[in-house]
Structures are given as structure tokens and as C-alpha cells.
Design an enzyme around this catalytic site. Structure first.
Site, PDB file in Angstrom:
ATOM      1  N   PHE A 141       0.861  -1.177   0.000  1.00  0.00           N
ATOM      2  CA  PHE A 141       0.000   0.000   0.000  1.00  0.00           C
ATOM      3  C   PHE A 141       0.899   1.228   0.000  1.00  0.00           C
ATOM      4  O   PHE A 141       1.568   1.536   0.993  1.00  0.00           O
ATOM      5  CB  PHE A 141      -0.950   0.055   1.191  1.00  0.00           C
ATOM      6  CG  PHE A 141      -1.854   1.251   1.131  1.00  0.00           C
ATOM      7  CD1 PHE A 141      -3.001   1.213   0.353  1.00  0.00           C
ATOM      8  CD2 PHE A 141      -1.547   2.422   1.797  1.00  0.00           C
ATOM      9  CE1 PHE A 141      -3.825   2.328   0.242  1.00  0.00           C
ATOM     10  CE2 PHE A 141      -2.358   3.542   1.703  1.00  0.00           C
ATOM     11  CZ  PHE A 141      -3.508   3.497   0.923  1.00  0.00           C
ATOM     12  N   ASP A 226       9.575   2.951   1.722  1.00  0.00           N
ATOM     13  CA  ASP A 226       8.378   3.721   2.041  1.00  0.00           C
ATOM     14  C   ASP A 226       8.145   3.607   3.545  1.00  0.00           C
ATOM     15  O   ASP A 226       7.597   2.624   4.034  1.00  0.00           O
ATOM     16  CB  ASP A 226       7.177   3.171   1.259  1.00  0.00           C
ATOM     17  CG  ASP A 226       5.888   3.928   1.553  1.00  0.00           C
ATOM     18  OD1 ASP A 226       5.832   4.651   2.571  1.00  0.00           O
ATOM     19  OD2 ASP A 226       4.917   3.770   0.787  1.00  0.00           O
ATOM     20  N   LYS A 255       2.896  11.362   6.860  1.00  0.00           N
ATOM     21  CA  LYS A 255       2.074  11.187   8.057  1.00  0.00           C
ATOM     22  C   LYS A 255       2.649  11.882   9.287  1.00  0.00           C
ATOM     23  O   LYS A 255       2.416  13.056   9.489  1.00  0.00           O
ATOM     24  CB  LYS A 255       1.808   9.705   8.298  1.00  0.00           C
ATOM     25  CG  LYS A 255       0.949   9.082   7.187  1.00  0.00           C
ATOM     26  CD  LYS A 255       0.330   7.789   7.583  1.00  0.00           C
ATOM     27  CE  LYS A 255      -0.432   7.149   6.426  1.00  0.00           C
ATOM     28  NZ  LYS A 255      -1.634   7.888   6.010  1.00  0.00           N
TER      29      LYS A 255
END
Length: 401
Positions: A141, A226, A255
Site C-alpha cells: 500500500f 516507504d 504522516k
């Protein structure tokens, strides 16, 4: 009709149904707790998918944001501003790298990493134009843009959004032999999550990341990590890659970099990689804006203290010790994770992940399900041990364990 019901009905009537949120309407929050429009308090055990690593309403972050709001919030990248150099310098130092390319959202940062790897492949490695390939893992994801869903194996995220962007090859996560077989002379990068969050907090086999690092180095291929969800303290280290002593060629961050206050993301790499850009080839009006830089600088300062990494380690050890006790009793099939991050596979006899999430919500604990049978636990790193234990007690009671 209650305030909660009215809010939900209005949202469902006037917003696209691209999410299926739990039926709670949050009005305020502080630390690890959120309060809804009816005045009910809930323990946040999701932390905005790690965007809220430092908790809701963190005073240091709010003070940094308020001070910057009084000065300047946006200049665009047409001009310099006085927070930009410090942000880039300090984030590069935190990552032990040379250069930073700031963006806003995690998906933007992944898109930037893809573009960077391709340009590096053509300009530095010498891959023939139009043939650059990036190898990724299944169950990944990395976001939901059209390019990113082109290399997703999640039918929900991918279906009906074609035609898809070429240039990617998908291999099984954790399978070093399959990765090695996929890397060829046109491969410019391997893009991986050190821990797959959306897939259910999947931790790769020991030695896998080291193997990826050795393979990519020997084949002149970039290793892109990531760390949007796994990075910035969540796993007990600044970066999840550190658990295997691995430093990638490129970090993709987001984030928690914005502290739950503003969206901030970045690609961080060496001068040899990010130095391929010339003015006008990539950019963002809001990327690296003064407000974002001010908040992110405070996030970096907090991480430099090591306090949050230590809390994630100590509370994470406790969390996983308690969760492991649930396995084998018929309620939980497996638990995984690292630091204050866990995936819990619910036995079908106890219902779906969504059903368990709803039952926990009724007990004032908020988690989120993924892939049907799994719930994710990722509280803010500021949570107290007492609150964590209370949340785990609610989970045990819901599961009848």
C-alpha cells in the site's frame, strides 16, 4: 435524531462514499483520547494511521504552528522563506542523507520517488528511454493515485481505474529469490514498505531487508523504503529499516512528519539521486511551505531526543506480550508487528475485523479493520501504560478471551 446521527446522515448525503468510517463523530481530542459530539470519550488506538504519533493536540507542535501562523504560512516555491533551509538541513541529517524534496501527502511523495528513480535510471544508470522498471511487492500500500494503484494487488483499490501505468513488476513480499529474479538491466529501483501496514502490519522475514540492500547495491538499483507509516518512531526506531541495520538509497516520509497538524511529506536521498532534477521538472505549490516546515522542524527535534522511540520500544514490548497471550485460545489466530504497531488476525468464530472494531467502539476504544479479518493497533506514542492496558482489557472482553 441524535447529533451523531445527524452528522453521519449529512456526511453520507453530501460526501463521496470513498470511506466506510466507524459511526463515531469526533469533536475534540487530546493526547490519546478523542471526544465525540455527544461528550463520550474514546481511546484512540489508531493514531491516524501513524499521522498522530505524538498524540492529539501536542502542545509543542501546536505552539510551533501558532507561532508560524502569525508570521507567514505560504510563499509558494517561487520564493525562498526562512524556515525552508533549516527544515531540509535537519531532515537530511535525521536521515543521514544529503537532500530533501518536500511534498504534502504520502501518495505525492511516492509519486515523487517513482519519478526520481526513473529520471536517475535514464540520466545516471543509462537505461534506454521508456524502459525503466520498478520492482514492488504484492499486498503493498503506497497510496491511491492512478500510477500507484497500477502496481497494487488490492482489487478494491485497483478495479475500474485503468488503463494502468506500465513500468512495474510485482513479486511476493519477503521472497528474496523472487526479487532477485525480477531485477534486470532495466530495473531502476525496488520500492518496499519495511513493514506492510495496510496489509495487516506484516513484518518481513529476518534478513530480508539486508538481502534487498545487498542485491540492489550489487545490481546498481535504488532501494526505496516507504516509511510513511513505519517511520518516525512508530516501531521503536526512527526508521523501521534500522531494525536490520539497513540504510536505503531513498526514504519516503509522510504522516507523522506533519505531527497530525498539517500534511507534510518528503523524499530524502543522496545528492547523486535527487541531484538529477532541474528547475521546473517537479514541484508543488504547497510542498515545503513555511507552516509545514515549522511543524516538521518541531517533529524532528522531538525525534532527536529519542524519547518517543524509547516509549514505542518499551510499550511495544508490553503490547506484543499481552497480545501473544490471546493466540491459541480460539479468538485470535495470529499477531504481528513491531513497537507500538500490531496486526491482530481475528478468528472467524469471533466475527469480522469490522465487527470487532464496532464492538470495541461500543466500549470506547477505536481501532480499524483491514483485509476482512484483521484489526490494526497503533496508538499514539504518548499513550500511558494504564490507558494501553485498559484498551487491551476491552479487546480481551470483546473477544471473550
Amino acid at each position: 435524531m441524535s447529533s451523531t446521527e445527524r452528522s453521519i446522515a449529512a456526511a453520507e448525503a453530501h460526501s463521496a462514499h470513498n470511506y466506510h468510517p466507524l459511526p463515531v463523530v469526533v469533536a475534540s481530542a487530546e493526547g490519546a483520547w478523542m471526544t465525540d459530539v455527544e461528550g463520550r470519550r474514546y481511546l484512540d488506538m489508531l493514531a491516524g494511521y501513524s499521522a498522530l504519533n505524538f498524540g492529539h493536540g501536542n502542545r509543542r507542535l501546536l505552539d510551533a504552528a501558532k507561532a508560524q501562523l502569525e508570521r507567514v504560512t505560504l510563499t509558494s516555491r517561487a520564493f525562498h522563506h526562512d524556515r525552508f533551509a533549516d527544515f531540509c538541513t535537519q531532515l537530511a541529517e535525521l536521515c543521514a542523507m544529503d537532500m530533501v524534496l518536500p511534498m504534502n501527502t504520502g501518495a505525492e511523495a511516492v509519486e515523487t520517488a517513482v519519478k526520481t528513480a526513473r529520471k536517475w535510471g535514464y540520466k545516471v544508470k543509462g537505461v534506454p528511454d521508456g524502459r525503466a522498471k520498478i520492482v514492488v511487492a504484492d499486498n503493498n500500500f503506497h497510496g491511491r493515485t492512478t500510477t500507484i494503484v497500477s502496481f497494487s494487488t488490492d482489487a478494491e483499490a485497483r478495479a475500474d481505474f485503468g488503463p494502468y501505468t506500465p513500468g512495474f513488476e510485482i513479486v511476493p513480499y519477503g521472497d528474496l529469490a523472487a526479487l532477485e529474479a525480477a531485477v534486470d538491466e532495466d530495473t531502476v529501483a525496488v520500492l518496499l514498505e519495511p513493514i506492510q501496514g495496510e496489509a495487516g502490519v506484516l513484518v518481513p522475514p529476518p534478513g530480508y531487508l539486508q538481502g534487498v540492500r545487498e542485491l540492489t547495491r550489487s545490481r546498481n538499483v535504488l532501494f526505496i523504503a516507504d516509511e510513511i507509516q513505519s517511520g518516525l518512531g512508530r516501531t521503536g526506531r526512527t526508521f523501521a529499516c534500522e531494525h536490520e541495520g539497513v540504510v536505503p538509497d531513498m526514504y519516503v516520509l509522510g504522516k507523522a512528519l506533519g505531527g497530525g497538524v498539517v500534511p507534510v511529506s518528503a523524499v530524502v536521498s543522496s545528492r547523486a539521486v535527487l541531484g538529477v532534477y532541474a528547475p521546473g521538472e517537479h514541484g508543488s505549490t504547497f510542498g515545503g511551505n513555511p507552516l509545514a516546515c515549522a511543524v516538521a522542524l518541531e517533529v524532528i527535534a522531538m525525534l532527536r531526543s529519542g524519547e518517543f522511540q524509547q516509549r514505542a520500544t518499551e510499550l511495544g514490548d508490553h503490547l506484543h506480550g499481552e497480545l501473544r497471550l490471546l493466540v491459541g485460545g480460539g479468538a485470535v489466530d495470529a499477531v504481528r508487528g513491531r513497537g507500538l504497531w500490531a496486526g491482530v488476525d481475528i478468528n472467524p468464530s469471533r466475527g469480522s475485523g469490522r465487527a470487532v472494531s464496532e464492538q470495541l467502539m461500543a466500549r470506547r476504544v477505536l481501532v480499524k479493520d483491514t483485509h476482512g479479518a484483521t484489526i490494526r493497533i497503533a496508538p499514539p506514542l504518548v499513550i500511558s501504560k494504564e490507558d494501553l492496558d485498559w484498551g487491551l482489557t476491552q479487546l480481551r472482553e470483546v473477544l471473550g478471551a
